[in-house]
Design an enzyme around this catalytic site. Sequence first.
Site, short mmCIF file in Angstrom:
data_model
loop_
_atom_site.label_atom_id
_atom_site.label_comp_id
_atom_site.label_asym_id
_atom_site.label_seq_id
_atom_site.Cartn_x
_atom_site.Cartn_y
_atom_site.Cartn_z
N GLU A 24 36.92 52.91 48.79
CA GLU A 24 36.59 51.64 48.13
C GLU A 24 35.52 51.91 47.07
N LYS A 25 35.78 51.40 45.86
CA LYS A 25 34.84 51.66 44.77
C LYS A 25 33.65 50.69 44.79
N SER A 81 44.10 43.29 41.91
CA SER A 81 44.29 42.76 40.55
C SER A 81 42.96 42.42 39.91
N ILE A 91 43.56 28.63 40.37
CA ILE A 91 42.10 28.79 40.24
C ILE A 91 41.51 27.61 39.47
N GLU A 121 41.51 24.49 41.77
CA GLU A 121 40.57 24.56 42.90
C GLU A 121 39.12 24.52 42.40
N GLY A 127 45.62 33.51 34.92
CA GLY A 127 46.39 34.45 35.72
C GLY A 127 45.60 35.72 36.00
N ASP A 134 48.52 42.81 45.48
CA ASP A 134 48.53 42.29 44.10
C ASP A 134 48.99 43.33 43.09
N MET A 147 50.55 36.72 44.09
CA MET A 147 49.25 37.38 44.34
C MET A 147 48.51 36.58 45.40
N HIS A 174 51.52 13.20 68.80
CA HIS A 174 51.14 11.94 68.17
C HIS A 174 49.71 11.60 68.53
P1 FAD Z 1 42.16 43.07 46.33
O1 FAD Z 1 41.68 42.06 47.28
O2 FAD Z 1 41.95 42.81 44.88
O3 FAD Z 1 41.42 44.44 46.72
C1 FAD Z 1 41.55 45.59 45.96
C2 FAD Z 1 40.38 46.51 46.26
O4 FAD Z 1 40.64 47.78 45.69
C3 FAD Z 1 39.07 46.03 45.65
O5 FAD Z 1 38.07 46.03 46.64
C4 FAD Z 1 38.77 47.08 44.57
O6 FAD Z 1 37.38 47.30 44.39
C5 FAD Z 1 39.44 48.31 45.14
N1 FAD Z 1 39.82 49.32 44.15
C6 FAD Z 1 40.53 49.14 43.01
N2 FAD Z 1 40.73 50.32 42.39
C7 FAD Z 1 40.12 51.27 43.15
C8 FAD Z 1 39.98 52.68 43.04
N3 FAD Z 1 40.52 53.37 42.04
N4 FAD Z 1 39.29 53.32 44.01
C9 FAD Z 1 38.74 52.65 45.04
N5 FAD Z 1 38.85 51.32 45.19
C10 FAD Z 1 39.54 50.64 44.26
N6 FAD Z 1 44.86 34.25 47.96
C11 FAD Z 1 45.20 33.53 49.05
O7 FAD Z 1 46.15 33.89 49.74
N7 FAD Z 1 44.52 32.40 49.40
C12 FAD Z 1 43.47 31.96 48.68
O8 FAD Z 1 42.87 30.95 49.03
C13 FAD Z 1 43.08 32.69 47.53
N8 FAD Z 1 42.04 32.29 46.78
C14 FAD Z 1 41.67 33.03 45.69
C15 FAD Z 1 40.61 32.57 44.92
C16 FAD Z 1 40.21 33.27 43.81
C17 FAD Z 1 39.05 32.76 42.98
C18 FAD Z 1 40.88 34.48 43.46
C19 FAD Z 1 40.44 35.28 42.27
C20 FAD Z 1 41.95 34.94 44.21
C21 FAD Z 1 42.35 34.21 45.33
N9 FAD Z 1 43.44 34.61 46.12
C22 FAD Z 1 43.80 33.86 47.20
C23 FAD Z 1 44.20 35.82 45.81
C24 FAD Z 1 43.74 36.98 46.72
O9 FAD Z 1 42.36 37.19 46.56
C25 FAD Z 1 44.51 38.25 46.39
O10 FAD Z 1 45.89 38.00 46.44
C26 FAD Z 1 44.18 39.36 47.38
O11 FAD Z 1 42.81 39.65 47.37
C27 FAD Z 1 44.97 40.62 47.07
O12 FAD Z 1 44.67 41.61 48.00
P2 FAD Z 1 44.78 43.15 47.65
O13 FAD Z 1 44.36 43.87 48.89
O14 FAD Z 1 46.08 43.45 47.04
O15 FAD Z 1 43.70 43.41 46.50
P1 NAI Z 2 47.99 31.04 37.75
O1 NAI Z 2 49.05 31.97 37.40
O2 NAI Z 2 48.02 30.29 39.02
O3 NAI Z 2 47.84 29.93 36.60
C1 NAI Z 2 47.61 30.27 35.28
C2 NAI Z 2 47.90 29.05 34.41
O4 NAI Z 2 47.41 29.32 33.11
C3 NAI Z 2 49.38 28.74 34.29
O5 NAI Z 2 49.57 27.36 34.46
C4 NAI Z 2 49.72 29.20 32.88
O6 NAI Z 2 50.79 28.48 32.31
C5 NAI Z 2 48.42 28.93 32.17
N1 NAI Z 2 48.19 29.71 30.96
C6 NAI Z 2 48.53 31.00 30.71
N2 NAI Z 2 48.12 31.38 29.50
C7 NAI Z 2 47.48 30.31 28.95
C8 NAI Z 2 46.81 30.07 27.72
N3 NAI Z 2 46.69 31.03 26.81
N4 NAI Z 2 46.27 28.85 27.50
C9 NAI Z 2 46.38 27.87 28.43
N5 NAI Z 2 47.00 28.04 29.63
C10 NAI Z 2 47.52 29.24 29.88
O7 NAI Z 2 46.64 31.89 37.61
P2 NAI Z 2 45.16 31.65 38.12
O8 NAI Z 2 44.89 30.22 38.37
O9 NAI Z 2 44.29 32.40 37.18
O10 NAI Z 2 45.16 32.39 39.52
C11 NAI Z 2 45.52 33.77 39.62
C12 NAI Z 2 46.16 34.04 40.93
O11 NAI Z 2 45.20 34.03 41.98
C13 NAI Z 2 47.18 32.99 41.35
O12 NAI Z 2 48.44 33.27 40.81
C14 NAI Z 2 47.20 33.10 42.83
O13 NAI Z 2 48.15 34.03 43.19
C15 NAI Z 2 45.80 33.60 43.17
N6 NAI Z 2 45.03 32.51 43.76
C16 NAI Z 2 45.49 31.92 44.90
C17 NAI Z 2 44.81 30.88 45.47
C18 NAI Z 2 45.36 30.24 46.69
O14 NAI Z 2 46.27 30.81 47.30
N7 NAI Z 2 44.87 29.08 47.10
C19 NAI Z 2 43.56 30.36 44.91
C20 NAI Z 2 43.19 31.02 43.69
C21 NAI Z 2 43.89 32.06 43.17
#
Ligand code: FAD
Ligand code: NAI
Length: 465
Positions: free
Chosen positions: A32-33, A144, A183, A186, A271, A312, A318, A444
Amino acid sequence: MAYDVVVIGSGPGGYICAIRAAQLGLKTAVVEKDKTFGGTCLNVGCIPSKALLHASYLYEEAEKDFAGMGIGVSKPKLDLAQMQKFKQEGVDGNVKGVDYLFKKNKIDTFQGVGKILAPGKIEVSGGGKTQTVETKAIVIATGSDVARLKGIEIDEKRVVSSTGALALSSVPKKLLVVGAGVIGLELGSVWRRLGAEVEVIEFLDRILPGMDNEIARQFQRILQKQGIKFRLSSKVTGIDSKGKTLKVTIEPAAGGKAETVEADITLVSIGRVPYTEGLGLKEAGVKLDDKNRVIVDEKFQTNVKGIYAIGDVIAGPMLAHKAEDEGVAAAENIAGKAGIVNHDAIPNVIYTFPEVASVGKTEEELKAAGVAYKAGKFPFTANGRAKVNKTTDGFVKILADAATDRVLGAHIIGADAGTMITEITLAIEFGASAEDIARTCHPHPTLSEAVKEAALEVDKRALSM
Ligand code: FAD
Ligand code: NAI
């Protein structure tokens, strides 16, 4: 030291993969970085966003709804520093939990950036030293990163990604959100509840692309009633941050007259993109698709034998739970078992109020695929518990195959939608019919009775409406 499996990345995909591999008796390590384990999800994603959604929801409840329930309190005062501390405690607790699980399962950890030198060989650089780790299998779980808008710099202070938006130290007067995705909606909800004026700029002519149209339309109406403004079919083309407020240039998506809007903070949430930087994939010969995602087969193995990828960084939604399930499956495949993930049954939840949850196909997808289906819909206005709780916004919609009655998809907007979607996910996993759900006894008074009623309504025989 030679390992059976080394996982690069400790997010929900990586840490769950490592734990499952260790459970199966494989000698496992994680690279982990970052300073803390848990990835995006625990540090700057799911966990902190849900902490702020929870706290801001209660803040608004106390302000707007307590009096109506006969609870007399003085107007709540916002202590944002304490709310941020509450969020951080939640993050720290979860991160420590991963540390504990690694130790419990005897998983070694390396802090540093992992780079694949060749199949079976990873270089780890960090803390001023470089070492080589040897392993039979490698799992890429690097997650991601934020997608950026061309020409707009994210400084995480005034022009922020979700990471900066989760850490604001004061409530912006005006928050401009670019992107009406998960995002934006929320975190837009969090800051609106805490007092910000929120306007969302969306490129498309609808919010939440990919979600069921009917749900998205109703959701937008509800969010508008709560005070969020939407500007659809529009794009942000520039941000001037020289002055005290940001001057954001917005144009119609199709081109046309530009307009300038002032904002204190702009959240760029358009995104996320796979994170493959510095991993040495090109040199190792690992193939990527046109969106820079690592290509894998159904066993999560890349085109290079012994190198796997999950979460991701590969195709698909994602989502943390999708990454976790792929982590389990990859570990099982590496151990010689049959690890699979049913990508048709991955739930998706938006944790606003009301919540939005879906699983399986949308009506639009079924129509496009020419699948004949029946839809059963039941509104929360007809659900006893929703009536008494005054959470009647929304409905449950179940889609079933017209010929076999097999459940193909479900879409819920309503309080607790995220919890209720699980039973329909299980139904899809088991290949159940709408009739199976309809004949299952539901407690219920619960909101989940609306799921049963929607299943009955697939056969046009709901009992309570
Ligand atoms: P990540 O969680 O991104 O983990 C990747 C890890 O790899 C990181 O710790 C990074 O530092 C490490 N890494 C990368 N490159 C290297 C390298 N070369 N060497 C060593 N380490 C490295 N998803 C949900 O299901 N429910 C939610 O409510 C939700 N809310 C979200 C809210 C926000 C604001 C955001 C941004 C995302 C949210 N997501 C949610 C999406 C969710 O966070 C991701 O889908 C999930 O974290 C992906 O898991 P992952 O293990 O693939 O990668
Ligand atoms: P998103 O893909 O959900 O939404 C991005 C939105 O931006 C889309 O509606 C798209 O049409 C729009 N868009 C793209 N380019 C644009 C531009 N140039 N100008 C205006 N609008 C534009 O991406 P978001 O919200 O950044 O989230 C990223 C990912 O994180 C999600 O796809 C999701 O997988 C994950 N996530 C999941 C959560 C959950 O499960 N509750 C909470 C937060 C994030």
